[in-house]
Motif scaffolding. Structure first.
Motif, PDB file in Angstrom:
ATOM      1  N   CYS A   1       0.829  -1.210   0.000  1.00 28.46           N
ATOM      2  CA  CYS A   1       0.000   0.000   0.000  1.00 28.46           C
ATOM      3  C   CYS A   1       0.863   1.258   0.000  1.00 28.46           C
ATOM      4  CB  CYS A   1      -0.937  -0.006   1.202  1.00 28.46           C
ATOM      5  SG  CYS A   1      -2.269  -1.231   1.082  1.00 28.46           S
TER       6      CYS A   1
ATOM      7  N   GLY B   1      -0.874   7.480  -4.684  1.00 26.63           N
ATOM      8  CA  GLY B   1      -2.077   7.994  -4.021  1.00 26.63           C
ATOM      9  C   GLY B   1      -2.562   9.330  -4.535  1.00 26.63           C
TER      10      GLY B   1
ATOM     11  N   ARG C   1      -4.788   9.941  -6.843  1.00 27.22           N
ATOM     12  CA  ARG C   1      -6.212   9.990  -7.199  1.00 27.22           C
ATOM     13  C   ARG C   1      -7.023  10.566  -6.040  1.00 27.22           C
ATOM     14  NH1 ARG C   1      -9.326   7.561 -11.009  1.00 27.22           N
ATOM     15  NH2 ARG C   1      -7.526   6.402 -11.778  1.00 27.22           N
TER      16      ARG C   1
ATOM     17  N   ALA D   1      -9.961  11.401  -3.452  1.00 27.70           N
ATOM     18  CA  ALA D   1     -11.025  10.617  -2.827  1.00 27.70           C
ATOM     19  C   ALA D   1     -11.663  11.448  -1.731  1.00 27.70           C
ATOM     20  CB  ALA D   1     -10.449   9.327  -2.257  1.00 27.70           C
TER      21      ALA D   1
ATOM     22  N   ASP E   1     -13.414  10.331   0.895  1.00 23.38           N
ATOM     23  CA  ASP E   1     -13.196   9.757   2.223  1.00 23.38           C
ATOM     24  C   ASP E   1     -12.255   8.567   2.106  1.00 23.38           C
ATOM     25  OD1 ASP E   1     -14.772   7.237   1.788  1.00 23.38           O
ATOM     26  OD2 ASP E   1     -16.398   8.689   1.552  1.00 23.38           O
ATOM     27  N   ILE E   2     -11.854   8.049   3.239  1.00 28.81           N
ATOM     28  CA  ILE E   2     -10.847   6.992   3.273  1.00 28.81           C
ATOM     29  C   ILE E   2     -11.315   5.722   2.574  1.00 28.81           C
ATOM     30  CG2 ILE E   2     -11.626   6.060   5.499  1.00 28.81           C
ATOM     31  CD1 ILE E   2      -8.664   5.543   6.152  1.00 28.81           C
TER      32      ILE E   2
ATOM     33  N   GLU F   1     -12.737   5.397  -0.161  1.00 27.14           N
ATOM     34  CA  GLU F   1     -12.548   5.473  -1.608  1.00 27.14           C
ATOM     35  C   GLU F   1     -11.083   5.636  -1.996  1.00 27.14           C
ATOM     36  OE1 GLU F   1     -15.027   8.498  -3.180  1.00 27.14           O
ATOM     37  OE2 GLU F   1     -16.904   7.455  -2.749  1.00 27.14           O
ATOM     38  N   LYS F   2     -10.211   5.671  -1.016  1.00 26.76           N
ATOM     39  CA  LYS F   2      -8.789   5.803  -1.322  1.00 26.76           C
ATOM     40  C   LYS F   2      -8.248   4.515  -1.936  1.00 26.76           C
ATOM     41  CE  LYS F   2      -7.378   9.337   2.006  1.00 26.76           C
ATOM     42  NZ  LYS F   2      -6.487   9.645   3.149  1.00 26.76           N
TER      43      LYS F   2
ATOM     44  N   THR G   1      -5.431   3.111  -1.655  1.00 24.08           N
ATOM     45  CA  THR G   1      -4.696   2.277  -0.692  1.00 24.08           C
ATOM     46  C   THR G   1      -5.645   1.468   0.180  1.00 24.08           C
ATOM     47  OG1 THR G   1      -4.580   4.220   0.762  1.00 24.08           O
ATOM     48  CG2 THR G   1      -2.646   3.732  -0.579  1.00 24.08           C
TER      49      THR G   1
ATOM     50  N   LEU H   1     -14.135   4.020  -7.683  1.00 26.76           N
ATOM     51  CA  LEU H   1     -12.809   4.579  -7.923  1.00 26.76           C
ATOM     52  C   LEU H   1     -12.681   5.125  -9.339  1.00 26.76           C
ATOM     53  CD1 LEU H   1      -9.980   4.931  -6.589  1.00 26.76           C
ATOM     54  CD2 LEU H   1      -9.377   2.708  -7.577  1.00 26.76           C
TER      55      LEU H   1
END
Length: 494
Positions: A93, A98, A100, A102, A104-105, A107-108, A110, A416
């Protein structure tokens, strides 16, 4: 319980009670030691903990011994060794781009990657329900991948060399490691167009890589070489007499080949082209691990599968050498090597599909095309593992776990890449939806019919052949995507 409980119990007993010289000769059980020496030492280490749970599990003659303490220890050992897999996922990860955005977390990229790896349906049922130590082994592989992505090449090479001596199935992806290390570590610079700068070749780096391989191999195989037992070890690791396919056909090219041979045989009998008295009954569909001959199509030899595999992986290796594209190119080559070996290898196990699905997870969060291929391969590949859990109580468990993972995979990757075109086209969607009626027929309808006694292999055959179509499609689509991408990069460079 699955047979793997007895397999590993027997290996614990062998390594705990017998001298090193007898490890690869002991044959009291049919489940003889057939993993490389590092895994044998791993079992030896576990055996010294196992004796405090139930010493009877360490008696070689106690075949099929399954006390509660034994099963509890085996389950606990898998959970404990999975800590390496968790750490490897964390390191992977860290390597993900990173950039892109997002909201909130959840949709991240990683976070999605962590869930796709840690909650992988196939790994969950194979290790924690069926029982094996794949999480530990995949942890070594993913950690080596992470180290190469971090340009810690010697650490990555060392981890992969150690992994090969834990389980030799990872030789499937060795070409990707070899070419990438040679291209990225041994050649220290490239020309402006990305081609090799031959004067940058480092003999020191090649020597260091060679030393790692030689030292790890000497540590693993050296004792058996001294004892004059290396041929015996190799014969256990590569038992070619087990036949082209496993008892349950892995969903690969040979499953389609076998099905075609069966179909032509039935057609030949009905048209009186073949003599029914000269055809062995259920030669390929008896559920046995053995050598067999095809009836109509040419019989396949180990050499033929080796040649097919070599031809299949060659384009991906060439792409990695001439247009490496950094870690992304390495991951693409690794997945293609794994898939090509799965498609054309000798006596491939159905569980080997995880060797392609897990590293493809790292690519799935980078581009929409890779995400679509991942969804096809993961859904089809995971479904092909259903026959491993065949008892009625396991039916709702595997269906629920598969649904949860599949729904999350589709929803998270769709979210995503929501600004891009749909991840799957209508034909791909229809193919995946048809897995539902296939499961209903194989698990619910067929067992109630009179055909069950006469044709018990039919559900396995249908599952294997249908999944083989999807896996073959994913393999071809990924190959075309990689070749197209490299061609596009080359044209831009020009």
């Amino acid at each position: 319980y699955s047979t793997d409980f007895e397999v590993h119990r027997n290996w614990l007993a062998i390594t705990h009670n017998l001298p090193l010289s007898q490890w690869y000769y002991e044959a009291t059980s049919e489940w003889t030691l057939d993993y490389p020496p590092f895994f044998a030492w791993f079992e030896y280490a576990l055996s010294h903990i196992a004796k405090y749970f139930d010493p009877q599990m360490l008696v070689v003659e106690n075949l099929n011994y399954t006390s509660r303490a034994t099963v509890f220890f085996q389950r606990l050992s898998v959970i404990f060794t999975d800590t390496l897999f968790i750490y490897a996922v964390h390191e992977c990860c860290r390597c993900v781009n990173g950039k892109r955005a997002a909201k909130d977390i959840l949709e991240k990229p990683t976070f999605i990657l962590a869930v796709l790896l840690l909650w992988n349906f196939g790994l969950l049922i194979v290790d924690h329900i069926h029982f094996q130590y794949n999480g530990f082994l995949f942890g070594l592989m993913l950690l080596s991948v992470a180290r190469l992505c971090q340009k810690r090449y010697l650490e990555g090479a060392l981890l992969f060399a150690v992994l090969l001596h834990f389980k030799h199935i990872y030789v499937y992806v060795a070409p990707a490691y070899g070419i990438y290390l040679l291209r990225s570590y041994c050649f220290t610079a490239n020309n402006a167009d990305g081609s090799l700068k031959w004067r940058s070749f480092s003999f020191l780096h090649v020597t260091l890589l060679g030393l790692i391989v030689c030292l790890v191999s000497a540590l693993s195989l050296g004792p058996f070489l001294v004892l004059g037992q290396l041929p015996q070890v190799i014969s256990r690791l590569f038992p070619f007499k087990r036949g082209l396919c496993h008892a349950y056909w892995a969903p690969n090219f040979w499953a389609l080949y076998n099905a075609m041979d069966k179909a032509l045989t039935i057609l030949g009998l009905k048209c009186n082209f073949l003599d029914g008295t000269k055809i062995p009954k259920a030669s390929m569909t008896g559920g046995l691990v053995q050598e067999f001959q095809h009836t109509v199509l040419p019989s396949v030899t180990p050499l033929a599968t080796l040649i097919c595999t070599f031809i299949a992986i060659l384009p991906s290796v060439f792409c990695l050498w001439f247009k490496p594209q950094g870690p992304r190119g390495f991951l693409q080559c690794l997945v293609l090597c794994a898939l090509s070996s799965f498609m054309f290898g000798w006596h491939v196990h159905e569980k080997a599909i995880l060797l392609a699905i897990l590293p493809l997870s790292l690519l799935s969060i980078q581009r929409a095309k890779d995400a679509g291929i991942y969804l096809i391969l993961a859904t089809t590949g995971h479904f092909s593992l259903f026959p491993l859990l065949f008892t009625p109580p396991e039916l709702p468990i595997k269906i629920l776990l598969m649904l949860l993972f599949t729904v999350y995979s589709f929803s998270s990757l769709k979210s995503l890449f929501r600004r891009e075109k749909p991840l799957l086209n209508w034909l791909e969607t229809i193919y995946l939806i048809q897995l539902v009626p296939l499961e209903i027929f194989c698990e619910i309808i067929f067992p109630l019919t009179p055909w069950k006694q006469q044709f018990p292999f039919v559900p396995l055959l249908l599952t294997s052949v249908y999944c083989a179509l999807g896996i073959t499609y994913a393999w071809l689509k990924l190959y075309i995507s990689v070749l197209t991408e490299r061609t596009s990069v080359r044209q831009k460079a020009e």
